[in-house]
Design an enzyme around this catalytic site. Structure first.
Site, PDB file in Angstrom:
ATOM      1  N   HIS A 459       0.909  -1.340   0.047  1.00  0.00           N
ATOM      2  CA  HIS A 459       0.055   0.035  -0.013  1.00  0.00           C
ATOM      3  C   HIS A 459       0.800   1.186  -0.088  1.00  0.00           C
ATOM      4  O   HIS A 459       0.420   2.289  -0.701  1.00  0.00           O
ATOM      5  CB  HIS A 459      -0.927   0.038   1.110  1.00  0.00           C
ATOM      6  CG  HIS A 459      -2.075  -0.752   0.844  1.00  0.00           C
ATOM      7  ND1 HIS A 459      -3.018  -1.391   1.901  1.00  0.00           N
ATOM      8  CD2 HIS A 459      -2.760  -1.105  -0.374  1.00  0.00           C
ATOM      9  CE1 HIS A 459      -3.773  -2.139   1.390  1.00  0.00           C
ATOM     10  NE2 HIS A 459      -3.889  -2.016  -0.084  1.00  0.00           N
ATOM     11  N   GLU A 710     -28.709  -1.413 -24.818  1.00  0.00           N
ATOM     12  CA  GLU A 710     -28.152  -2.613 -24.095  1.00  0.00           C
ATOM     13  C   GLU A 710     -28.646  -3.932 -24.592  1.00  0.00           C
ATOM     14  O   GLU A 710     -28.216  -4.997 -24.464  1.00  0.00           O
ATOM     15  CB  GLU A 710     -28.360  -2.556 -22.548  1.00  0.00           C
ATOM     16  CG  GLU A 710     -27.662  -1.352 -21.926  1.00  0.00           C
ATOM     17  CD  GLU A 710     -28.428  -1.164 -20.738  1.00  0.00           C
ATOM     18  OE1 GLU A 710     -27.319  -1.405 -19.632  1.00  0.00           O
ATOM     19  OE2 GLU A 710     -29.467  -0.714 -20.596  1.00  0.00           O
ATOM     20  N   CYS A 781     -21.131   3.728 -22.843  1.00  0.00           N
ATOM     21  CA  CYS A 781     -20.648   4.109 -21.382  1.00  0.00           C
ATOM     22  C   CYS A 781     -20.098   2.665 -20.767  1.00  0.00           C
ATOM     23  O   CYS A 781     -19.965   2.627 -19.430  1.00  0.00           O
ATOM     24  CB  CYS A 781     -21.663   4.856 -20.609  1.00  0.00           C
ATOM     25  SG  CYS A 781     -23.314   3.821 -20.675  1.00  0.00           S
TER      26      CYS A 781
END
Ligand code: PEP
Ligand code: MG
Length: 852
Positions: A459, A710, A781
């Protein structure tokens, strides 16, 4: 079945430890068998009962007694300490030989407690029955026992198999892990949530070790890496659904990792331990760049804690208080985090802090008379040691996060200031650094970071990359050895060249000048890229492509704006409705939509109406059972049975006022099949405009209404839809799923679920052609909009808006500027004639390289 009763005597003066609290998952999870454990206070282990020594390890750390003459008599394993095998027998003397019969209380092993305490992971000594026995155990309560005192009464059946476990339906399966980085904290936390959501106990097993989903540390301790074959078991609640979701999670890749991190990963296991004659130290570049600055060495701060507690009640209260304070601190840090990476890492720390494994073991230590700080440190040190032994570099690198939690809680418990005091603008050198230390160091604007330990996937490395801070890790012992006080004093300016992976302690004037030039030119390039992110993206032949962002919450709109997004191409409004007991009321919704509009300062914001159904369900919205939810009641179809919810949302949207009173808001309908879906909503919008008196409102501009493409039917009938809607946005995720008849959630099909399939691209072409008849714009998108190769094909087909996760915006803008739309468009028919997505991918990749 034969039953037997046995009394076990304490093998030495000791503290009793329940088996599940042994800091080793193999013992604690009962993998080796049932039993209990002790923490020895003496230096000799005596036989807890009569028996025959049937095994004594050559390293003398483990010994087995058979309790009876029959060949199938139960066998008791005494395992002196944990990881003591690594001592190779040092500090342990066997006082018996294999085959020898012993009475209860006979001395078995003598050991050097100091040596073991120093060099082994733990002195905790499990006593487990390794034959297949069903055992009822009445053990001493945790606390102190003296040698020879009764430790436990056992009653067991010797010929039983593994005891069955009660508790509802049970399903088993297996998963081949597709998480590129193996199982790390975030997916582990998601598995925990899946179990909770379905009220099921999920457990995972690998190589004989098993862990439950809620036990984060044990889960990571399994060392599940990419490609591991993991056994998965769900029990109770909706076990089948829990199993399915858990397997899907494990078998689904997390998505493209940043190329810098992925590239570095391969080399990071090498610990580079070299300094050459010119004072050049080497390391692995975890974050690229060049720094020229003085060196400052950070030394680890050891917080002293007393072993003995001031009383169980008092220590428990201190521990609870400190945990609460740390939770508040982490929550505050997360809320203030200005970088997504910081916020995610802090969120993972918060999850980790709630891991019952950590708290339960600490509480057990406190109950044994230890101080809260001592018990916490012992618990965390054992877990850290376990993570550090993992094969996966990524899991090893998570030890730094646990160390962070260890230090922060100790600092709170002992009232120690954990801030690191360092001068401004230096290259920091340390053995290791925790994520929160690096976040705190922001105020002194470090120029670079060199760590002896660490990995490129840690991290700290992620945080360094997020800050554009050049960083070398894995520099090894040489770093500390080379940088004694005298050397540090003599270094005026060092060069950290993360492009070459070097730290130069004695650069000459020419090298200094060269490094400074490189540093400055990198800074210019970076600034140009960032600056360019806010300007429009035109292809080389001048076509304007809008590059927008997908968001699920208004807060993300600010990040999108900062990344230079030309608008919001998809606000998945359903995220505002998930994980709540009831739907957000109209006021709440209006405030959220308005916040996104305000953050985008007049740029277009496309808000998609609720897309609930299939994989996204609401507890408070009963959609009814259907054999195939992906083909059932979802998206805009909700207007049929759940009109009020959708109408309320439309009302909230119409009540918003885009900044400057014009433009901005666009409404988009998901899962549209044909004009019937659009007309119903349009009628409602007209009714609401009347009802709200908006026609008379001079500031009101009717939002554009668009549809997502879609469903293949919508693409095939695009010309009909284009007549009555203002824009299209192609949801390539669902369009690919429905066109290829491949469930987007089915892990086994993931590799073939590619929007570059010629069938999908042909539908994209139909959309563009249909839209062109009425001058409508076509965006994309779905995930394809953030995928460079797909972007080239989509632009060639005539798509003029792309919307993706905010962080991808600058890179995709830069990519668009490299493309020549007309040249690609002239040849894209060749791609549409190919056989499958893989062929299209390589065709596009080749076409771009021949078209620089
Ligand atoms: C899509 O289907 O491509 C899309 C963007 O919608 P979602 O992923 O939210 O279903
Ligand atoms: Mg969709």
């Amino acid at each position: 079945m034969s039953r037997a009763e046995i009394v076990l005597q304490a093998p030495c003066d000791a503290l009793v430890v329940p088996l599940e609290q042994v800091p080793d998952p193999v013992f604690a999870g009962g993998q080796l068998g049932p039993g209990l454990a002790i923490e020895p206070l003496g230096q000799t282990l005596h036989a807890p009962c009569a028996g025959t020594v049937v095994m004594c390890a050559t390293t003398r750390h483990a010994l087995t007694l058979r309790l009876g003459d029959e060949p199938d008599a139960p066998e008791l394993l005494l395992h002196l300490g944990l990881d003591t095998v690594e001592l190779g027998g040092r500090g342990i003397e066997a006082l018996v030989a294999v085959g020898q019969q012993v009475e209860a209380g006979a001395p078995l092993l003598r050991f050097d407690a100091d040596l073991l305490a120093r060099e082994a992971t733990s002195l905790v000594t499990p006593l487990v029955f390794i034959a297949g026995v069903q055992l009822r155990i009445e053990a001493q309560a945790p606390g102190r026992v003296t040698q020879g005192e009764t430790l436990a009464r056992l009653s067991f059946a010797t010929d039983a198999g593994r005891s069955g476990e009660a508790g509802g339906p049970r399903c088993e399966g297996s998963a081949t892990v597709a998480l590129e980085a193996g199982l790390h904290a975030r997916p582990a936390a998601k598995l925990k949530a899946i179990g909770e959501h379905h009220a099921s106990r999920l457990s995972f097993a690998l190589d004989g070790a098993e862990a439950e989903a809620g036990r984060l540390t044990a889960m990571l301790g399994l060392g599940i890496g990419f490609g591991s074959r993991v056994a998965v078991r769900a029990e109770g609640g909706d076990a089948a659904a829990a199993l399915r979701e858990a397997i899907a999670l494990l078998e689904t890749a997390e998505g493209a990792r940043s190329p810098s991190a992925a590239g570095i990963d391969a080399g990071v296991s090498r610990v580079l331990d070299a300094i050459d004659a010119d004072g050049v130290l080497r390391g692995v570049a975890a974050s690229t760049g060049v720094a020229v600055a003085p060196l400052v060495r950070l030394r680890a701060q050891r917080i002293e804690v007393a072993r003995a507690g001031a009383g169980v009640e008092q220590e428990l209260a201190r521990f609870d208080r400190a945990l609460g304070e740390l939770r508040t601190q982490l929550g505050g840090d997360r809320a203030r985090a200005t970088r997504e990476e910081d916020a995610q890492i802090l969120a993972a720390h918060l999850e980790w802090l709630d891991d019952p494994e950590l708290t339960e073991r600490t509480v057990a230590g406190i109950e044994r008379g230890e101080s809260a700080g001592f018990a916490w440190r012992e618990t965390l040190d054992a877990q850290i040691a376990q993570l550090e032994r993992a094969e996966s570099a990524l899991i090893r690198s998570r030890a730094g996060d646990l160390r962070d939690l260890e230090q922060r809680l100790l600092a709170l418990l002992e009232g120690v200031e954990s801030a690191v005091a360092v001068p401004h603008g230096a290259i920091l050198v340390a053995d290791d650094l925790t994520p929160s230390q690096l976040i705190q160091l922001d105020s002194v604007e470090p120029k670079g970071l060199c760590l002896a330990a660490g990995g490129a996937t840690s991290h700290v490395a992620i945080l360094a990359r997020a800050r554009g801070l050049p960083c070398l890790v894995g520099m090894g012992q040489a770093l500390g050895d080379a940088l004694d006080d005298e050397t540090l004093e003599s270094v005026r300016l060092a060069v950290l060249d993360a492009e070459r992976g070097t730290l130069e302690l004695r650069p000459g004037p020419e090298r200094l000048a060269e490094a400074q030039r490189r540093r400055d030119s990198l800074a210019r390039e970076h600034a140009e890229a960032f600056g360019a992110a806010s300007s429009e993206a035109r292809t080389r032949d001048g076509a304007l492509i809008e590059v927008a962002a997908n968001i699920g919450h208004p807060d993300e709109a600010e990040a999108a704006f900062a990344q230079g997004a030309d608008g919001i191409g998809l606000f998945r409004s359903e995220f505002l409705f998930l994980d709540r007991p009831v739907a957000p009321d109209r006021g709440r919704q209006r405030a959220d939509y308005q916040a996104a509009l305000d953050a985008m300062q007049g740029k277009p914001v496309i808000i998609r109406t609720l897309d609930i159904g299939a994989d996204k369900q609401l507890d408070y919205l009963r959609l009814g059972q259907t054999p195939n939810p992906a083909l059932g009641m979802r998206g805009v179809r909700l207007i049929e049975g759940h009109q009020a919810l959708l109408v309320d949302q439309l009302r909230a949207l119409l009540e918003c006022r885009p900044p400057a009173g014009k433009g901005g808001l666009r409404i988009m309908l998901p899962m549209v099949t044909d004009l019937l879906d659009v007309r119903r909503v349009r009628e409602w919008i007209d009714t609401l405009v009347d009802e709200l008196g908006l026609a008379e409102d001079a500031d009101f501009v009717a939002p554009e209404l668009g549809v997502m493409i879609e469903v293949p039917a919508a693409a095939l009938c695009a010309a009909s839809l284009a007549r009555e809607v203002d824009f299209f946005s192609i949801g390539t995720n669902d369009l690919t799923q429905y066109t290829l008849a491949m469930d987007r959630e089915a892990p086994g099909l993931a590799a073939r679920m590619d929007a570059l399939h010629p069938a999908v691209l042909r539908l994209v072409r139909l959309c563009v052609e249909g839209a062109a008849l009425y001058g409508r714009k076509v965006g994309v998108c779905g995930a394809a909009a953030g995928d460079e190769i797909a972007v080239a094909a989509l632009i060639a087909l005539g798509v003029d808006e792309l919307s993706m996760e905010p962080a991808r915006v600058p890179a995709i803008k830069a990519w668009v500027r490299r493309l020549d739309r007309a040249r690609l468009a002239a040849r894209i028919d060749e791609a549409l004639a190919l056989d499958d997505a893989a062929q299209v991918r390589s065709w596009v990749a080749r076409s771009i390289t021949t078209n620089p």
